[in-house]
Design a protein around this motif. Structure first.
Motif, mmCIF file in Angstrom:
data_model
loop_
_atom_site.group_PDB
_atom_site.id
_atom_site.type_symbol
_atom_site.label_atom_id
_atom_site.label_comp_id
_atom_site.label_asym_id
_atom_site.label_seq_id
_atom_site.Cartn_x
_atom_site.Cartn_y
_atom_site.Cartn_z
ATOM 1 N N ARG A 63 0.875 -1.175 0.000
ATOM 2 C CA ARG A 63 0.000 0.000 0.000
ATOM 3 C C ARG A 63 0.916 1.231 0.000
ATOM 4 O O ARG A 63 1.114 1.888 1.026
ATOM 5 N N GLU A 66 0.274 4.765 1.466
ATOM 6 C CA GLU A 66 0.344 4.998 2.908
ATOM 7 C C GLU A 66 1.789 5.130 3.389
ATOM 8 O O GLU A 66 2.032 5.264 4.583
ATOM 9 N N TYR A 85 4.151 11.258 0.030
ATOM 10 C CA TYR A 85 3.671 9.882 -0.008
ATOM 11 C C TYR A 85 3.966 9.253 -1.374
ATOM 12 O O TYR A 85 3.865 9.918 -2.406
ATOM 13 N N ASN A 89 -1.598 1.846 -4.804
ATOM 14 C CA ASN A 89 -2.019 0.836 -3.832
ATOM 15 C C ASN A 89 -2.150 -0.493 -4.584
ATOM 16 O O ASN A 89 -3.074 -0.685 -5.363
#
Length: 236
Positions: A63, A66, A85, A89
């Motif tokens: 992911r 995140e 970031y 995903n």
């Protein structure tokens, strides 16, 4: 008839031996993909702060949206540093690939118990080989789908954690600031997981023939003149 009779002789035949290989290579899939951990590193320079290292740690199930680069010094770049970031995903594809490998692992264990302990049931109850055959065909297809999907996701993961991230980090575009991509952890084990996925596809595809030979689709039925219930015709 329902008693467990342990007999390793079926392992000498392709039906059980290939199942043992399928069990082994399913372990290789979730061992190489499901345990992966890595990091990508960037050197940041701005003003009096030169070559400060920032890293982003990522791991299965990937992911990446995140996962962020966090400044090791809150005052870095005069407090203008903002967390960045990673993009993407890929958890759905990665988890499907690994979960499927785990399910295959369990199925192969059950099949080996059946082959080695209850072969008399496998040979006498026609529904069991037929179910095994249908599952084998489905497994072959799903190995192909999951492996291709995971291979595509892996390419995207490499892009999202590679040198292109420097051009997307807003803090690197500030006046007097510069960033240099340093490295990303080797993804050799992930590459190998794709290879293992393809190996499983070919194993299951090849084994489909041997399972098919155990079904009523291949074996002559009891009413056939060649089934052995009737003597062969003799010439006059």
């Amino acid at each position: 008839m329902n008693d467990f009779h342990l007999d390793f002789s079926p392992l000498k035949e392709p039906l059980a031996f290939i199942k043992l290989l399928e069990w082994l290579f399913s372990v290789c899939v979730f061992a190489t993909c499901g345990t992966y951990k890595g990091e990508t590193t960037v050197l940041v320079s701005c003003g009096e702060h030169v070559n400060r290292t920032v890293t982003a740690d990522f791991a299965y199930p990937f992911r990446l949206n995140e996962v962020k680069f966090t400044s090791p010094d809150p005052t870095q770049c005069a407090g203008t540093w903002t967390d960045f970031y990673l993009v993407g995903n890929f958890s759905t594809t990665a988890q499907f690939f690994v979960t499927w490998a785990v399910l295959i692992f369990l199925y192969c264990l059950a099949a080996l118990v059946l082959y080695l302990g209850y072969m008399h049931l496998y040979q006498n109850i026609s529904a069991i080989p037929m179910l095994d055959y249908v599952f084998t065909l489905c497994a072959t297809f799903l190995w192909l789908v999951s492996t291709v999907a995971w291979a595509k996701a892996l390419v995207d993961i490499k892009v999202s954690t590679g040198p292109r991230i420097v051009g997307e980090m807003s803090s690197c575009k500030l006046p007097g600031s510069s960033c240099v991509f340093v490295s990303v952890s080797s993804m050799r084990s992930l590459n190998v997981s794709v290879v293992f996925g393809l190996v499983n596809f070919f194993l299951w595809g090849g084994n489909a023939w041997f399972v098919h030979k155990e079904t009523s689709l291949h074996k002559p039925n009891g009413n056939s003149p060649n089934s052995g219930l009737y003597p062969p015709a003799s010439g006059i």
